[in-house]
Design an enzyme around this catalytic site. Structure first.
Site, PDB file in Angstrom:
ATOM      1  N   ASP A 101       6.240  -0.136   5.474  1.00  0.00           N
ATOM      2  CA  ASP A 101       4.986  -0.954   4.943  1.00  0.00           C
ATOM      3  C   ASP A 101       3.669  -0.134   5.433  1.00  0.00           C
ATOM      4  OD1 ASP A 101       6.089  -3.032   3.902  1.00  0.00           O
ATOM      5  OD2 ASP A 101       6.262  -4.000   5.786  1.00  0.00           O
TER       6      ASP A 101
ATOM      7  N   ASP B 152       4.720  -8.526   1.796  1.00  0.00           N
ATOM      8  CA  ASP B 152       6.079  -8.186   1.667  1.00  0.00           C
ATOM      9  C   ASP B 152       6.869  -9.147   1.873  1.00  0.00           C
ATOM     10  OD1 ASP B 152       8.248  -6.055   1.995  1.00  0.00           O
ATOM     11  OD2 ASP B 152       8.002  -6.649   4.325  1.00  0.00           O
TER      12      ASP B 152
ATOM     13  N   ASP C 157       5.540  -5.737   8.025  1.00  0.00           N
ATOM     14  CA  ASP C 157       6.129  -5.934   9.441  1.00  0.00           C
ATOM     15  C   ASP C 157       7.141  -4.377   9.750  1.00  0.00           C
ATOM     16  OD1 ASP C 157       8.455  -6.487   7.812  1.00  0.00           O
ATOM     17  OD2 ASP C 157       9.242  -8.066   9.322  1.00  0.00           O
TER      18      ASP C 157
END
Length: 326
Positions: A263, A24, A259
């Site tokens: 996700d 990410d 985080d």
């Protein structure tokens, strides 16, 4: 010693076998800290103050993500205009909105989603700044109030806000380690794919210019392109999960880092899930590995540990088989 919390021991050996690492952008490649670099005013604001509108939106929405922190630092957070209704940011809408008494409804978020049908008119401006690596946020005034969790009608663009992400100092060396060890890195983000591609290129990810936007794609289409692109932009949470699942079914061993709440689905789907401690509690709870100091540079040490375990087992097994033969 390496500032890494192992919540499921077998994941260390699994990480040693990974051949695709999904990252990410925000909080992983970048450190999550952002700052407003510039404001591009498009329309005159005669009956209201632009800074006052954004400050009042910050106050009303009470959001605590990295983007809102950057906006608060630049515009403040004060009750300047009275609020009658709010629409918090969501991964589905990709914008937040606030209705002010006597002024109407204002939306703040991804230009494609805020402007909708009017986006093409300003797409060249957005692409220009996105190609420089900026996150471009649009502030618009909606012709209708918030209804059923969305803004409807035509949205008049007021300004673009350019936000700059800070790339982690250790990101380049970490990506190089994985590249040297034949691990293919892919970046999956909710941001503009052009912006993500530029940042991915800066940290040395191969084929970073091979990007695509998943906006408007069906689940079947997302599934079919998982192995064809390096950078995926405008990705929704369930699409992250689909990408990871597709890669696994193509016989890849997949690790996922993240985080944020968006996700979680992908982290649970991955063979090995890695969370930044600076992220939310839910992410830390589902991840197999947690980087306590949120330092991506710890990853090579974890991989090396896993490979040492696997190599030791293989060597011991070989000696055992030789002993049986003798």
């Amino acid at each position: 010693k390496r500032k890494t919390l192992v919540q499921e021991m077998y994941c260390i050996e699994m990480l040693a076998r990974v051949d695709v690492l999904c990252l990410d952008k925000t909080g992983t490649i970048t450190d999550g800290s952002m700052k407003v670099k510039d404001i591009i005013k498009i329309q005159k604001t005669d009956n209201f103050d632009l800074k006052g509108i954004i400050s009042s939106m910050n106050y009303a929405l009470e959001e605590e993500n990295a983007t809102s922190q950057a906006l608060k630092k630049r515009f403040g957070s004060s009750l300047i205009y009275d609020t009658t209704e709010i629409l918090p940011f969501s991964s589905e809408n990709k914008y937040s909105a606030v209705t002010f008494s006597g002024l109407g409804t204002f939306a703040l978020g991804a230009p494609e989603f805020v402007l909708k049908g009017n986006y093409e008119k300003y797409s060249e401006i957005v692409e220009k700044y996105a190609s420089l690596g900026y996150r471009v946020i649009a502030l618009g005034k909606a012709s209708k109030d918030i209804s059923k969790g969305k803004i409807s009608g035509v949205t008049k663009l007021i300004a673009f806000i350019l936000i700059e992400d800070h790339i982690r100092d250790e990101a380049y060396d970490t990506i190089k380690y994985f590249k040297d060890n034949n691990v293919n890195c892919k970046v999956i983000s909710g941001d503009n794919p052009v912006t993500v591609s530029v940042i991915a290129g800066k940290v040395g990810i191969e084929n970073a210019d091979n990007y695509i936007s998943l906006e408007g794609m069906s689940d079947e289409e997302v599934y079919s392109i998982a192995d064809k692109y390096t950078v995926f932009g405008r990705v929704k949470p369930h699409q992250k999960q689909i990408l990871v699942k597709a890669l696994k079914e193509q016989k890849h061993t997949v690790a996922m880092t993240g985080d944020g709440v968006n996700d979680i689905l992908a982290l649970k789907e991955a063979d090995c899930s890695i969370a930044m401690a600076s992220g939310c509690d839910a992410v830390r709870n589902v991840a197999q590995l947690v980087l306590i100091d949120s330092n991506f540079a710890s990853m090579p040490h974890v991989v090396a540990e896993g490979r040492r375990v696997v190599n030791n087992i293989q060597q011991s097994a070989s000696l055992f088989l030789v002993n049986l033969l003798l």
